[in-house]
Design an enzyme around this catalytic site. Structure first.
Site, PDB file in Angstrom:
ATOM      1  N   CYS A  45       0.841  -1.221   0.000  1.00 32.39           N
ATOM      2  CA  CYS A  45       0.000   0.000   0.000  1.00 32.39           C
ATOM      3  C   CYS A  45       0.864   1.254   0.000  1.00 32.39           C
ATOM      4  CB  CYS A  45      -0.897   0.029   1.224  1.00 32.39           C
ATOM      5  SG  CYS A  45      -1.812  -1.475   1.467  1.00 32.39           S
TER       6      CYS A  45
HETATM    7  C1  BEZ Z   1       0.382  -5.337   2.022  1.00 32.71           C
HETATM    8  O1  BEZ Z   1       1.372  -4.689   1.779  1.00 32.71           O
HETATM    9  O2  BEZ Z   1      -0.701  -4.778   2.208  1.00 32.71           O
HETATM   10  C2  BEZ Z   1       0.402  -6.807   1.968  1.00 32.71           C
HETATM   11  C3  BEZ Z   1       1.526  -7.461   1.486  1.00 32.71           C
HETATM   12  C4  BEZ Z   1       1.529  -8.849   1.435  1.00 32.71           C
HETATM   13  C5  BEZ Z   1       0.441  -9.571   1.878  1.00 32.71           C
HETATM   14  C6  BEZ Z   1      -0.670  -8.904   2.351  1.00 32.71           C
HETATM   15  C7  BEZ Z   1      -0.695  -7.507   2.394  1.00 32.71           C
END
Ligand code: BEZ
Length: 211
Positions: A45
């Protein structure tokens, strides 16, 4: 029930990092992108929000406002923005909705309990000036979105809305376009002065009208 193309984008009021908004008023008469993130302080994100900030000029020139949502509160968002600015070498220049009560996530069906019962998936809604949903995308939490593709599909949607052409497989800006089936072949020369090629009666190609 999940939202479908052509449905009205549900309106809401929410606290954001740029103050309280009424979503439809905030959209005004332009286009919008509403997209969700699993949570604050997560790696993928962080890169997506940084990329969105860097693409502000590209969204602006298409008359598109972007707003992000994640199910954390305003204080958390504000702290996270500092990290995004630092690590992505940018300045977050669009609002992030504080959705700790999951109001927006529920309205837009962004929580898919069989994937994760708390966090939102990576949803994207492109909303037209008529407040209708023009595109939906759903990515898993582990896959960052392709923002070139989001801009590409906005270009395609706007070509259809303003120039009555569709875009073929793998189309990119500058490629030939497809004349929409509702236009009779006899009417093409007047509407598309750059010319056209009739490959089949149902497959008529024309140079991109706004180039
Ligand atoms: C994340 O960055 O939101 C994320 C990365 C890997 C697995 C789940 C979420």
């Amino acid at each position: 029930m999940s939202l479908r193309l052509g449905d009205e984008a549900p309106n809401f009021t929410a606290q954001t990092t740029e103050g309280e908004i009424n979503f439809h008023d905030w959209l005004g008469d332009g286009w919008g992108v509403l997209y969700s993130h699993p949570a604050d302080y997560t790696p993928v994100c962080t890169t997506e929000l940084g990329m969105t900030a860097k693409l502000k000029d590209d969204f602006d020139k298409r008359n598109v406002k972007v707003i992000a949502v994640s199910v954390d509160d305003l204080d958390s968002h504000k702290g996270w923005i500092n990290d995004i600015n630092e690590t992505q070498n940018t300045h977050v220049n669009f609002p992030i909705i504080a959705d700790s009560d999951r109001k927006v996530a529920s309205l837009y069906d962004m929580i898919h309990p069989n994937a994760d019962d708390k966090a939102t998936v990576r949803s994207v809604f492109v909303i037209g000036p008529d407040k209708k949903i023009k595109l939906t995308l759903t990515y898993p939490a582990s896959t960052g979105r392709n923002f070139s593709e989001i801009l590409r599909v906005i270009d395609s949607l706007q070509l259809t809305a303003y120039h009555q052409v569709a875009t073929p497989a793998n189309w990119v800006d500058g490629d030939d376009c497809v004349v929409v089936p509702s236009i009779a072949t006899a009417d093409i020369p007047a509407k598309f002065p750059k010319g056209f090629k009739e490959i089949k009666p149902y497959l008529r190609m024309t140079p991109q009208p706004n180039k």
